[in-house]
Scaffold this motif. Structure first.
Motif, PDB file in Angstrom:
ATOM      1  N   VAL A  73     -69.428 -13.527 -13.271  1.00 22.50           N
ATOM      2  CA  VAL A  73     -70.658 -12.781 -13.478  1.00 22.50           C
ATOM      3  C   VAL A  73     -70.519 -11.369 -12.923  1.00 22.50           C
ATOM      4  O   VAL A  73     -69.781 -11.133 -11.954  1.00 22.50           O
ATOM      5  CB  VAL A  73     -71.855 -13.513 -12.823  1.00 22.50           C
ATOM      6  N   HIS A  74     -71.201 -10.431 -13.548  1.00 24.91           N
ATOM      7  CA  HIS A  74     -71.254  -9.054 -13.046  1.00 24.91           C
ATOM      8  C   HIS A  74     -71.930  -9.049 -11.676  1.00 24.91           C
ATOM      9  O   HIS A  74     -72.893  -9.781 -11.449  1.00 24.91           O
ATOM     10  CB  HIS A  74     -72.044  -8.194 -14.027  1.00 24.91           C
ATOM     11  N   ASP A  75     -71.437  -8.223 -10.755  1.00 25.45           N
ATOM     12  CA  ASP A  75     -72.019  -8.159  -9.412  1.00 25.45           C
ATOM     13  C   ASP A  75     -73.536  -7.978  -9.452  1.00 25.45           C
ATOM     14  O   ASP A  75     -74.275  -8.623  -8.707  1.00 25.45           O
ATOM     15  CB  ASP A  75     -71.414  -6.988  -8.629  1.00 25.45           C
ATOM     16  N   ASP A  76     -73.990  -7.067 -10.315  1.00 29.56           N
ATOM     17  CA  ASP A  76     -75.415  -6.736 -10.345  1.00 29.56           C
ATOM     18  C   ASP A  76     -76.268  -7.835 -10.967  1.00 29.56           C
ATOM     19  O   ASP A  76     -77.504  -7.768 -10.894  1.00 29.56           O
ATOM     20  CB  ASP A  76     -75.637  -5.434 -11.113  1.00 29.56           C
ATOM     21  N   ASP A  77     -75.645  -8.824 -11.596  1.00 25.51           N
ATOM     22  CA  ASP A  77     -76.388  -9.909 -12.244  1.00 25.51           C
ATOM     23  C   ASP A  77     -76.263 -11.238 -11.509  1.00 25.51           C
ATOM     24  O   ASP A  77     -76.748 -12.264 -11.985  1.00 25.51           O
ATOM     25  CB  ASP A  77     -75.919 -10.083 -13.697  1.00 25.51           C
ATOM     26  N   ALA A  78     -75.618 -11.207 -10.326  1.00 23.29           N
ATOM     27  CA  ALA A  78     -75.472 -12.451  -9.567  1.00 23.29           C
ATOM     28  C   ALA A  78     -76.826 -13.046  -9.214  1.00 23.29           C
ATOM     29  O   ALA A  78     -77.001 -14.271  -9.178  1.00 23.29           O
ATOM     30  CB  ALA A  78     -74.667 -12.188  -8.298  1.00 23.29           C
ATOM     31  N   ALA A  79     -77.818 -12.177  -8.984  1.00 26.82           N
ATOM     32  CA  ALA A  79     -79.154 -12.660  -8.632  1.00 26.82           C
ATOM     33  C   ALA A  79     -79.771 -13.488  -9.755  1.00 26.82           C
ATOM     34  O   ALA A  79     -80.589 -14.380  -9.499  1.00 26.82           O
ATOM     35  CB  ALA A  79     -80.066 -11.480  -8.296  1.00 26.82           C
ATOM     36  N   ILE A  80     -79.383 -13.197 -10.996  1.00 28.25           N
ATOM     37  CA  ILE A  80     -79.898 -13.984 -12.116  1.00 28.25           C
ATOM     38  C   ILE A  80     -79.420 -15.425 -12.005  1.00 28.25           C
ATOM     39  O   ILE A  80     -80.193 -16.369 -12.219  1.00 28.25           O
ATOM     40  CB  ILE A  80     -79.453 -13.369 -13.462  1.00 28.25           C
ATOM     41  N   LEU A  81     -78.142 -15.613 -11.638  1.00 27.50           N
ATOM     42  CA  LEU A  81     -77.619 -16.971 -11.451  1.00 27.50           C
ATOM     43  C   LEU A  81     -78.356 -17.667 -10.316  1.00 27.50           C
ATOM     44  O   LEU A  81     -78.708 -18.847 -10.421  1.00 27.50           O
ATOM     45  CB  LEU A  81     -76.115 -16.920 -11.154  1.00 27.50           C
ATOM     46  N   ASP A  82     -78.612 -16.936  -9.240  1.00 28.43           N
ATOM     47  CA  ASP A  82     -79.306 -17.546  -8.098  1.00 28.43           C
ATOM     48  C   ASP A  82     -80.736 -17.935  -8.435  1.00 28.43           C
ATOM     49  O   ASP A  82     -81.296 -18.847  -7.829  1.00 28.43           O
ATOM     50  CB  ASP A  82     -79.300 -16.584  -6.903  1.00 28.43           C
ATOM     51  N   SER A  83     -81.348 -17.224  -9.398  1.00 29.27           N
ATOM     52  CA  SER A  83     -82.719 -17.558  -9.789  1.00 29.27           C
ATOM     53  C   SER A  83     -82.778 -18.822 -10.653  1.00 29.27           C
ATOM     54  O   SER A  83     -83.853 -19.405 -10.820  1.00 29.27           O
ATOM     55  CB  SER A  83     -83.349 -16.391 -10.555  1.00 29.27           C
ATOM     56  N   ILE A  84     -81.629 -19.251 -11.179  1.00 33.79           N
ATOM     57  CA  ILE A  84     -81.590 -20.409 -12.078  1.00 33.79           C
ATOM     58  C   ILE A  84     -80.989 -21.636 -11.401  1.00 33.79           C
ATOM     59  O   ILE A  84     -81.530 -22.740 -11.485  1.00 33.79           O
ATOM     60  CB  ILE A  84     -80.778 -20.077 -13.349  1.00 33.79           C
ATOM     61  N   LEU A  85     -79.880 -21.437 -10.698  1.00 36.30           N
ATOM     62  CA  LEU A  85     -79.122 -22.557 -10.146  1.00 36.30           C
ATOM     63  C   LEU A  85     -79.669 -22.995  -8.794  1.00 36.30           C
ATOM     64  O   LEU A  85     -80.415 -22.271  -8.142  1.00 36.30           O
ATOM     65  CB  LEU A  85     -77.646 -22.172 -10.010  1.00 36.30           C
ATOM     66  N   THR A  86     -79.256 -24.165  -8.359  1.00 33.77           N
ATOM     67  CA  THR A  86     -79.670 -24.692  -7.064  1.00 33.77           C
ATOM     68  C   THR A  86     -78.439 -25.081  -6.254  1.00 33.77           C
ATOM     69  O   THR A  86     -77.401 -25.442  -6.813  1.00 33.77           O
ATOM     70  CB  THR A  86     -80.582 -25.925  -7.224  1.00 33.77           C
ATOM     71  N   TRP A  87     -78.576 -25.004  -4.919  1.00 33.69           N
ATOM     72  CA  TRP A  87     -77.501 -25.462  -4.042  1.00 33.69           C
ATOM     73  C   TRP A  87     -77.648 -26.952  -3.719  1.00 33.69           C
ATOM     74  O   TRP A  87     -76.721 -27.568  -3.210  1.00 33.69           O
ATOM     75  CB  TRP A  87     -77.544 -24.695  -2.718  1.00 33.69           C
ATOM     76  N   SER A  88     -78.798 -27.516  -4.015  1.00 34.96           N
ATOM     77  CA  SER A  88     -79.117 -28.873  -3.552  1.00 34.96           C
ATOM     78  C   SER A  88     -78.473 -29.952  -4.417  1.00 34.96           C
ATOM     79  O   SER A  88     -78.758 -30.036  -5.614  1.00 34.96           O
ATOM     80  CB  SER A  88     -80.632 -29.073  -3.552  1.00 34.96           C
ATOM     81  N   PRO A  89     -77.614 -30.814  -3.836  1.00 36.33           N
ATOM     82  CA  PRO A  89     -77.064 -31.942  -4.603  1.00 36.33           C
ATOM     83  C   PRO A  89     -78.163 -32.889  -5.083  1.00 36.33           C
ATOM     84  O   PRO A  89     -78.041 -33.507  -6.138  1.00 36.33           O
ATOM     85  CB  PRO A  89     -76.129 -32.634  -3.610  1.00 36.33           C
ATOM     86  N   ARG A  90     -79.241 -32.971  -4.316  1.00 39.32           N
ATOM     87  CA  ARG A  90     -80.330 -33.882  -4.684  1.00 39.32           C
ATOM     88  C   ARG A  90     -81.093 -33.370  -5.906  1.00 39.32           C
ATOM     89  O   ARG A  90     -81.460 -34.138  -6.792  1.00 39.32           O
ATOM     90  CB  ARG A  90     -81.290 -34.053  -3.499  1.00 39.32           C
ATOM     91  N   LYS A  91     -81.309 -32.055  -5.950  1.00 43.19           N
ATOM     92  CA  LYS A  91     -82.067 -31.476  -7.052  1.00 43.19           C
ATOM     93  C   LYS A  91     -81.177 -31.045  -8.210  1.00 43.19           C
ATOM     94  O   LYS A  91     -81.675 -30.710  -9.282  1.00 43.19           O
ATOM     95  CB  LYS A  91     -82.858 -30.261  -6.554  1.00 43.19           C
TER      96      LYS A  91
ATOM     97  N   TYR B  61     -68.251 -16.904  -9.810  1.00 41.79           N
ATOM     98  CA  TYR B  61     -67.508 -15.834  -9.148  1.00 41.79           C
ATOM     99  C   TYR B  61     -67.977 -14.494  -9.695  1.00 41.79           C
ATOM    100  O   TYR B  61     -68.192 -14.347 -10.888  1.00 41.79           O
ATOM    101  CB  TYR B  61     -65.996 -15.987  -9.405  1.00 41.79           C
ATOM    102  N   SER B  62     -68.146 -13.520  -8.804  1.00 42.13           N
ATOM    103  CA  SER B  62     -68.552 -12.191  -9.261  1.00 42.13           C
ATOM    104  C   SER B  62     -67.312 -11.303  -9.384  1.00 42.13           C
ATOM    105  O   SER B  62     -66.243 -11.609  -8.858  1.00 42.13           O
ATOM    106  CB  SER B  62     -69.561 -11.566  -8.309  1.00 42.13           C
ATOM    107  N   VAL B  63     -67.492 -10.186 -10.062  1.00 36.94           N
ATOM    108  CA  VAL B  63     -66.370  -9.290 -10.347  1.00 36.94           C
ATOM    109  C   VAL B  63     -65.652  -8.870  -9.067  1.00 36.94           C
ATOM    110  O   VAL B  63     -64.425  -8.916  -8.982  1.00 36.94           O
ATOM    111  CB  VAL B  63     -66.858  -8.055 -11.130  1.00 36.94           C
ATOM    112  N   SER B  64     -66.406  -8.460  -8.036  1.00 36.39           N
ATOM    113  CA  SER B  64     -65.763  -7.971  -6.809  1.00 36.39           C
ATOM    114  C   SER B  64     -65.622  -9.043  -5.742  1.00 36.39           C
ATOM    115  O   SER B  64     -65.038  -8.795  -4.694  1.00 36.39           O
ATOM    116  CB  SER B  64     -66.558  -6.792  -6.232  1.00 36.39           C
ATOM    117  N   GLY B  65     -66.158 -10.258  -5.997  1.00 40.31           N
ATOM    118  CA  GLY B  65     -66.079 -11.318  -5.000  1.00 40.31           C
ATOM    119  C   GLY B  65     -67.137 -11.184  -3.928  1.00 40.31           C
ATOM    120  O   GLY B  65     -66.827 -11.187  -2.729  1.00 40.31           O
TER     121      GLY B  65
END
Length: 411
Positions: free
Chosen positions: A83-101, A109-113
């Motif tokens: 994902v583009h660095d500036d669009d990483a927040a879009i992924l965070d708005s959709i995905l979850t870290w929770s195994p339960r959810k 991975y973002s362009v610059s890491g």
């Protein structure tokens, strides 16, 4: 959020309590990031819905591989995204870290890491290559953005060689048997078929493919190979092959002052700190615009974090070549963390400077040979002059003729 972090950093610089609070918050951030293995799709979201959301929100991304059957993902499978660095927040708005959810795992991975978007704390691909992957993306029949056919071949070769290494199941030279018999994916067959389709004449073995990626500008930089090589025997071997041809002047080090300390006053403080830790300065050079970008791309795995964290000191600004006439052997703990480190003073001075500035305002080579490589990369026209000056200082410090020392350090 960035402004709040900057205010906290300034508070830490001017208050003992602020310093304790800052240290606590940094440690908590590290713990959280280390505990997060991967993001997941929400359980109630299908892959088709995920793709639709990414496209609707204008996210610049590609699904990196094994996307042929999308939107179907086989049971136990995952989705790898760039994902583009500036669009990483879009992924965070959709995905979850929770195994339960969460449901299907996603490695992102973002362009610059960016932090939590990196691979072993570096960019997943060289940032220039990653940016081109995004710009040349194609649309899969599922609607997902994927690499172009040509980029898919080279990116999959990169993945097999430098992320998997011997675990890819490829033969090193086409003669020796692969070290792993069941790599999970049949890279040998898949890459052979892709090469034929692309009209690329190359033997499908690690050495031949590595030479191909070097020719095409896809091969990782030395810094990236060294980082990957910490648990990848193949990458470690490639890094050693580069370093063994570098001249070695014992005690030589290169320090890179970053933009956050580029003012004359801050730069002087850094140089005084280097001298206080026993380094004799040989050459200092302010980098011009091209040199900054070239150094940023070629060193530190391409990841300078200038957009990602208040801790970042920004891009390279000044190169300082120095020599320590009395290097100190690093501790076992330091060697485990930095396998190439050959002088404890290098780690000591960086630690002290980061504590004073509350930013990573300085980067350095880890070893004398790596220092020579840094000079060759960023200051090729001045490299020999700097090395000669370093040898003379070392010879003078050891009361040895420069010619004798030169003979020793060139082997």
């Amino acid at each position: 959020m960035y402004r709040l972090k900057e205010l906290l950093r300034r508070f830490a610089q001017n208050s003992d309590y602020g310093k304790k609070l800052w240290t606590f918050l940094v440690k908590m951030k590290q713990i959280v990031h280390n505990d997060r293995n991967f993001r997941r799709l929400p359980r109630n979201m299908t892959v088709a819905q995920f793709i639709e959301q990414l496209n609707r929100k204008g996210c610049r991304y590609v699904i990196l591989r094994w996307f042929e059957d999308l939107p179907h993902v086989e049971y136990g499978g995952d989705i790898d995204l760039l994902v583009h660095d500036d669009d990483a927040a879009i992924l965070d708005s959709i995905l979850t870290w929770s195994p339960r959810k969460g449901g299907i795992p996603c490695d992102v991975y973002s362009v610059s890491g960016l932090p939590s978007y990196s691979f072993k704390e570096i960019a997943y691909y060289p940032p220039v290559v990653a940016q081109q992957l995004l710009e040349r993306s194609a649309e899969h029949e599922s609607g997902a953005k994927v690499p172009s056919e040509n980029d898919y071949f080279y990116s999959l070769v990169f993945h097999a060689l430098y992320h998997k290494g011997y675990e890819s199941g490829l033969s090193e030279d086409g003669i020796q048997a692969p070290k792993v018999s069941d790599p999970g994916h049949d890279f040998q067959t898949v890459l052979a078929e892709m090469a034929k389709k692309q009209g690329v004449a190359v033997d499908i073995n690690m050495k031949a493919l590595d030479a191909l990626l070097e020719e095409k500008g896809w091969k990782p930089t030395l810094d990236m190979l060294e980082k990957l090589g910490q648990d990848n025997e193949w990458c470690a071997k490639l890094a050693n092959d580069i370093l063994k041809d570098m001249p070695e002047v014992p005690g030589l080090a290169v320090f890179i002052i970053r933009e956050a300390a580029a003012s004359p006053a801050d730069e002087q403080k850094v140089k005084e700190e280097l001298e206080k830790h026993g380094f004799q300065l040989i050459r200092s050079k302010k980098l011009n615009g091209y040199e900054k970008q070239h150094a940023a791309q070629q060193l530190r795995g391409g990841n300078w974090g200038e957009k990602s964290s208040v801790l970042s000191g920004g891009l390279p600004a000044t190169f300082v070549a120095a020599i320590d006439l009395d290097p100190i052997e690093p501790s076992i703990e330091l060697k485990n963390k930095y396998p190439l480190l050959d002088n404890r003073r290098i780690a000591d001075v960086k630690k002290d400077m980061r504590e004073k500035f509350f930013k990573n305002i300085i980067h350095s080579s880890d070893s004398a040979r790596q220092a020579a490589h840094y000079l060759e990369t960023v200051m090729p026209d001045e490299m020999n002059e700097v090395l000669d000056a370093a040898r003379k200082k070392l010879a003078k410090g050891q009361n040895a003729p420069a010619g004798v020392l030169l003979e020793k350090t060139m082997h």
